[in-house]
Design a protein around this motif. Structure first.
Motif, short mmCIF file in Angstrom:
data_model
loop_
_atom_site.label_atom_id
_atom_site.label_comp_id
_atom_site.label_asym_id
_atom_site.label_seq_id
_atom_site.Cartn_x
_atom_site.Cartn_y
_atom_site.Cartn_z
N UNK A 171 96.72 41.81 114.76
CA UNK A 171 95.40 42.29 115.19
C UNK A 171 94.55 41.15 115.73
N UNK A 172 94.55 40.02 115.02
CA UNK A 172 93.73 38.88 115.45
C UNK A 172 94.21 38.33 116.80
N UNK A 173 95.52 38.28 116.99
CA UNK A 173 96.05 37.81 118.27
C UNK A 173 95.67 38.76 119.40
N UNK A 174 95.69 40.04 119.10
CA UNK A 174 95.32 41.03 120.10
C UNK A 174 93.85 40.92 120.48
N UNK A 175 93.00 40.78 119.47
CA UNK A 175 91.56 40.67 119.72
C UNK A 175 91.22 39.37 120.43
N UNK A 176 92.01 38.31 120.18
CA UNK A 176 91.77 37.04 120.83
C UNK A 176 91.90 37.11 122.34
N UNK A 177 92.65 38.08 122.84
CA UNK A 177 92.80 38.22 124.28
C UNK A 177 91.77 39.16 124.89
#
Length: 388
Positions: A171-177
């Motif tokens: 989730x964090x990686x997805x939101x980072x983009x």
């Protein structure tokens, strides 16, 4: 200094006396970030990364207690016997994306005939957030299925979660983009029109020439106008940050992730600092564009160039094929204006930041903003610039 404050107050007074501008400063950034967050939260039920795995990626997979009958098929899949029988250790490696699979055969494994009341079960632990792991699991499933009918089972236990994906990290990686692009785009939309009208607009109306013949120094006039836009940038940044802070937990709720998705006060401090100092650089760039532009139309036409500077690092850092190259740049990521703010904001969202890199980013952005104000003052001394 008194002249700078006087000019800044005058500009801010004109901003705060206009209800449309107030709405734009305080509400628009929040509405963009929060609204987008709610839209994504409502539509996300499952998140899957569709990127293809790397062609030359080496499979790292282990088997425990594998019978000799499976040696050929395991060799074909690239699954090697584990150096030891510490299953939990290898499960952690799969979860952390350090390995692709751990396949565990029971000690009393036997290949019974079809119809047997007791079939041996093979546990295959994988991580669906890692493409090579998911691909290996799919291949193993197909190959093992062809070895049946029902001489054994695999992943039959209803009490075991075989997918070792770290959903919080995913989730964090997805939101980072996503989030950095939305936040800085919201700040850009607020500052663009105000910066364009503050200098290029006054130039177009002839009001700037009137100001230049007053006793106020040109550098002071430039600094006052710049500071007023920086104040607007701070307000817009805080508005966007609030929208982001409220939205982040909503993403976790949408994906039904309950653990490791919360942010602490220091985490939010890094995020807020990245947004505010990054907005300083964005505002100064827009002011420089407004200064060199002949009129408001030209300023608003050239301003979208800043969006490119925002989008490039945001997209590159969130793309798997480029992410490794970006990480290899190390500290260089945090000394490039605009890029550093997007990168730090991504690091903060992923909970993968360091205070050293944060300090470098904050310092670089402040210095660049001050230099930009100084540069605008020098541009004001050029008659060709101020007269359009």
């Amino acid at each position: 200094m008194r002249d700078i404050i006087t000019v800044a107050k005058k500009e801010l007074k004109s901003f705060f006396s206009d209800k449309a501008i107030l709405l734009q400063m305080f509400i628009l950034p929040f509405a963009i970030v929060f609204g987008y967050g709610m839209l994504m939260s409502a539509t996300w039920s499952n998140v899957a990364d569709d990127k293809a795995p790397k062609k030359n990626e080496t499979v790292i997979a282990y088997s425990v207690n594998a019978p000799d009958e499976f040696k050929t098929v395991l060799d074909e899949l690239g699954i090697k016997p584990a150096p030891d029988n510490d299953v939990e250790k290898y499960k952690d490696q799969v979860k952390n994306k350090e390995a692709d699979m751990i396949m565990v055969f029971p000690d009393d494994f036997k290949m019974d005939e079809p119809g047997s009341a007791s079939l041996s079960n093979i546990d295959m632990f994988y991580n669906s957030d890692k493409k090579s792991s998911m691909e290996l699991y799919s291949k193993a499933t197909v190959m093992f299925t062809t070895m049946q009918p029902r001489i054994f089972t695999f992943n039959e236990s209803t009490d075991t979660d075989y997918d070792l994906i770290d959903k919080a990290s995913m989730l964090r990686n997805l939101l980072g983009g996503i989030i950095p692009l939305m936040v800085f785009m919201a700040v850009y939309m607020v500052c663009m029109s105000l910066a364009a009208n503050s200098i290029a607009g006054d130039k177009e109306k002839g009001f700037l020439n009137t100001l230049l013949v007053t006793p106020i120094k040109r550098e002071s006039l430039a600094a006052g106008k710049s500071i007023s836009i920086l104040v607007v940038a701070i307000i817009a940044s805080c508005s966007a940050f609030i929208g982001m802070a409220i939205s982040l937990p909503k993403f976790a709720d949408a994906l039904k992730i309950a653990e490791k998705t919360s942010y602490s006060i220091p985490d939010y401090s890094v995020l807020l600092g990245a947004v505010i100092t990054g907005s300083f650089v964005c505002a100064v760039i827009l002011l420089i564009i407004s200064t060199v532009a002949k009129d408001t139309k030209q300023a608003t036409t050239l301003s979208p160039l800043l969006l490119v500077l925002i989008m490039i690092p945001s997209l590159m850092c969130s793309t798997e094929s480029f992410a490794a190259h970006v990480e290899n740049l190390g500290t260089t990521n945090y000394v490039i204006p605009v890029w550093n703010s997007v990168k730090l904001l991504q690091d903060g969202i992923k909970l993968n930041y360091s205070w050293t890199n944060a300090g470098i980013t904050f310092g670089v952005n402040i210095v660049v903003a001050l230099f930009g104000i100084f540069f605008i003052g020098k541009l004001f001394n050029r008659e060709k610039i101020v007269n359009g």
